[in-house]
Design a protein around this motif. Sequence first.
Motif: not given
Length: 75
Positions: A6-19, A24-33
């Motif tokens: 189950r993969v969930v990509v969250y809305p961009p934060d103020a810096e454009g990174r998406r959690r 259930g485990e956070i892998l990091g914050r992505a800046l792009g695809p």
Amino acid sequence: MSRDLRVVVYPPDAEGRRRVRVDGEILGRALGPGDLLEFLRRAGLDPDDIRLDDTLLIEWRGGGPAVWSPDLGEE
């Protein structure tokens, strides 16, 4: 490729990174695809087999795979 993840990509934060969360485990914050595909590769998926618009694999919150700016995610 396992469809059991189950993969969930969250809305961009103020810096454009998406959690990115997988099973259930956070892998990091992505800046792009590219970052997202790397996280999914580390989770055991083959990036060559992943379609970012595959809603059976990825739940996009706050905009789909084209949204990486906080301004675009707040529609």
